[in-house]
Design a protein around this motif. Structure first.
Motif, PDB file in Angstrom:
ATOM      1  N   ASP A  30      -9.281  11.513  -2.539  1.00 27.29           N
ATOM      2  CA  ASP A  30      -8.215  11.932  -2.088  1.00 27.29           C
ATOM      3  C   ASP A  30      -8.113  12.089  -0.515  1.00 27.29           C
ATOM      4  OD1 ASP A  30      -5.349  12.495  -2.151  1.00 27.29           O
ATOM      5  OD2 ASP A  30      -5.514  13.300  -4.273  1.00 27.29           O
ATOM      6  N   THR A  59       1.321  11.301   3.116  1.00 26.01           N
ATOM      7  CA  THR A  59       1.407  11.422   1.641  1.00 26.01           C
ATOM      8  C   THR A  59       0.559  10.574   1.064  1.00 26.01           C
ATOM      9  OG1 THR A  59       3.015   9.922   1.574  1.00 26.01           O
ATOM     10  CG2 THR A  59       3.840  12.168   2.292  1.00 26.01           C
ATOM     11  N   GLY A  60      -0.368   9.757   1.530  1.00 24.91           N
ATOM     12  CA  GLY A  60      -1.240   8.938   0.929  1.00 24.91           C
ATOM     13  C   GLY A  60      -2.031   8.122   2.124  1.00 24.91           C
ATOM     14  N   GLU A  79      -1.940   5.216   3.016  1.00 25.43           N
ATOM     15  CA  GLU A  79      -1.039   4.294   3.849  1.00 25.43           C
ATOM     16  C   GLU A  79      -0.462   4.825   5.098  1.00 25.43           C
ATOM     17  OE1 GLU A  79       1.286   6.277   0.643  1.00 25.43           O
ATOM     18  OE2 GLU A  79      -0.572   5.311   0.800  1.00 25.43           O
ATOM     19  N   ASP A  80      -0.516   6.289   5.226  1.00 27.42           N
ATOM     20  CA  ASP A  80       0.202   6.840   6.461  1.00 27.42           C
ATOM     21  C   ASP A  80      -0.835   7.501   7.318  1.00 27.42           C
ATOM     22  OD1 ASP A  80       2.615   7.136   5.106  1.00 27.42           O
ATOM     23  OD2 ASP A  80       1.859   8.911   3.974  1.00 27.42           O
ATOM     24  N   TYR A 116      -7.060   1.323   5.702  1.00 31.54           N
ATOM     25  CA  TYR A 116      -5.858   1.903   5.955  1.00 31.54           C
ATOM     26  C   TYR A 116      -5.691   2.459   7.384  1.00 31.54           C
ATOM     27  CZ  TYR A 116      -5.871   2.327   0.824  1.00 31.54           C
ATOM     28  OH  TYR A 116      -5.541   2.101  -0.564  1.00 31.54           O
ATOM     29  N   THR A 170     -11.235  13.442   3.997  1.00 34.19           N
ATOM     30  CA  THR A 170     -11.333  12.612   2.596  1.00 34.19           C
ATOM     31  C   THR A 170     -12.694  12.743   1.846  1.00 34.19           C
ATOM     32  OG1 THR A 170     -10.828  10.492   1.631  1.00 34.19           O
ATOM     33  CG2 THR A 170     -11.977  10.405   3.695  1.00 34.19           C
ATOM     34  N   ASP A 212     -11.385  14.324  -5.037  1.00 28.33           N
ATOM     35  CA  ASP A 212     -10.061  15.368  -4.884  1.00 28.33           C
ATOM     36  C   ASP A 212     -10.657  16.892  -5.423  1.00 28.33           C
ATOM     37  OD1 ASP A 212     -10.461  14.312  -7.516  1.00 28.33           O
ATOM     38  OD2 ASP A 212      -8.272  14.402  -7.721  1.00 28.33           O
ATOM     39  N   VAL A 243      -3.251  15.989  -1.104  1.00 32.56           N
ATOM     40  CA  VAL A 243      -2.305  15.016  -1.178  1.00 32.56           C
ATOM     41  C   VAL A 243      -1.737  14.623  -2.484  1.00 32.56           C
ATOM     42  CG1 VAL A 243      -1.195  12.789  -0.396  1.00 32.56           C
ATOM     43  CG2 VAL A 243      -2.662  14.422   1.251  1.00 32.56           C
ATOM     44  N   GLN A 259      -2.675  11.627  -4.150  1.00 27.32           N
ATOM     45  CA  GLN A 259      -2.532  10.194  -4.292  1.00 27.32           C
ATOM     46  C   GLN A 259      -3.986   9.628  -4.297  1.00 27.32           C
ATOM     47  OE1 GLN A 259       0.035   8.451  -4.920  1.00 27.32           O
ATOM     48  NE2 GLN A 259       1.347  10.445  -4.785  1.00 27.32           N
ATOM     49  N   PHE A 317      -7.235   7.105  -4.648  1.00 32.34           N
ATOM     50  CA  PHE A 317      -7.394   5.871  -4.695  1.00 32.34           C
ATOM     51  C   PHE A 317      -8.847   5.263  -5.037  1.00 32.34           C
ATOM     52  CE2 PHE A 317      -7.147   8.136  -0.742  1.00 32.34           C
ATOM     53  CZ  PHE A 317      -8.208   7.969   0.089  1.00 32.34           C
ATOM     54  N   ASN A 351      -5.607  14.454 -12.213  1.00 34.21           N
ATOM     55  CA  ASN A 351      -5.058  13.263 -12.329  1.00 34.21           C
ATOM     56  C   ASN A 351      -4.584  12.776 -13.589  1.00 34.21           C
ATOM     57  OD1 ASN A 351      -4.345  10.251 -12.361  1.00 34.21           O
ATOM     58  ND2 ASN A 351      -4.109  10.828 -10.129  1.00 34.21           N
TER      59      ASN A 351
END
Length: 284
Positions: free
Chosen positions: A134, A145-146, A148-149, A171, A197, A200, A219, A221, A223, A271
């Motif tokens: 995360d 927010t994830g 992809e940002d 990403y 990163t 989490d 965040v 989210q 992955f 999660n």
């Protein structure tokens, strides 16, 4: 359930350790020779943990604290050991298999992900928790927010971290490397970097530290999936018993309370798509 801590048992010589039929091994410390693999009626149990992961396994003066420490303590008690029969010792990541194989600890709870490669040398009870990669950001930053940002955001990780490199490749992000995650956290707080990163749970541990209270957030989210297991030496016939204990901890709320005690200050919630896991299938 109240958060428990334990007094660190000083240890002097690795060579003095008694090998057990299913003994394990921890990191840098040495046992006093009382560790046995028999469970109830044994003289003691030596448990490998991390000592530098806030909220998970951390040394606090002469005590060890954190989620993994509390889980390990509960498991040991259910195996029939009393508090004064439990010895906690450091289990650095690169040494975990060696330490288990040489019998310097009986079991390891140290954000120890179950992998095919590791199962060639040791067995695992669990998984007892499923973490996911995360992002950690400043509490007032709503632009990430994830993954992809990330775009041209400054992404921090430790030198040589493959997880951070993979995130950058997939990403984006401007990767900057430091010697430790704690340095990354400091850079994040002072605005030098935009995000950090790793698992989490580890991120939540940093966010929950008193000195960073209210300044950081996870965040939320994930992955990736990291299945945390309790590492044990091959041949330790208590593995299935530990699976039963871990299952019961989720069923009776013990695990939820341990997570809240240690990671709650970071507003961390496991999660729901990954937890609770189903322990089993990794003994032997």
């Amino acid at each position: 359930m109240q958060k428990s801590t334990y007094r660190l048992v000083a240890v002097l010589a690795a060579g003095a350790l008694a090998l057990s039929a299913c003994g394990g091994d921890d990191g840098d410390g040495d046992s006093d020779g009382d560790s046995t693999a028999g469970g109830e009626g044994g003289d003691g149990i030596t448990i490998g943990i991390k000592i530098d992961q806030p909220g998970l396994g951390e040394q606090d003066g002469s005590d060890y604290v954190g989620m993994d420490v509390d889980i390990a303590r509960h498991v040991a008690e259910e195996l029939g050991y009393t508090e004064d029969q439990i010895t906690f010792r450091e289990a650095p990541s690169p040494q975990r298999e060696d330490l288990l194989e040489t019998g310097q600890v009986d079991i390891i709870f140290a954000t120890y992900s179950i992998t095919t490669e590791r199962e060639e040398r040791v067995q695992f009870a669990g998984p007892y928790f499923v973490a996911g990669q995360d992002l950690l950001v400043r509490a007032d930053d709503d632009s990430i927010t994830g993954p992809e940002d990330l775009g041209d955001k400054i992404l921090c990780s430790v030198t040589g971290s493959t997880s951070a490199a993979n995130v950058k490749d997939e990403y984006g992000g401007n990767l900057q490397e430091y010697a430790s995650y704690s340095e990354c956290v400091e850079m994040l707080v002072n605005g030098t970097v935009d995000t950090l990163t790793t698992d989490d749970t580890i991120l939540a541990g940093y966010a929950a530290q008193e000195q960073f209270a209210g300044q950081l957030k996870v965040v939320g989210q994930v992955f990736s999936e990291e299945n945390y297991g309790a590492g044990m030496q091959r041949g330790d016939d208590r593995c299935e018993k530990v699976n039963e204990i871990l299952t019961a901890m989720w069923e009776d709320g013990t695990m939820d309370q341990i997570i809240e005690d240690n990671l709650g200050p970071a507003n961390y919630t496991p999660n729901a798509d990954l937890n609770p896991p189903t322990p089993g299938g990794h003994c032997g």
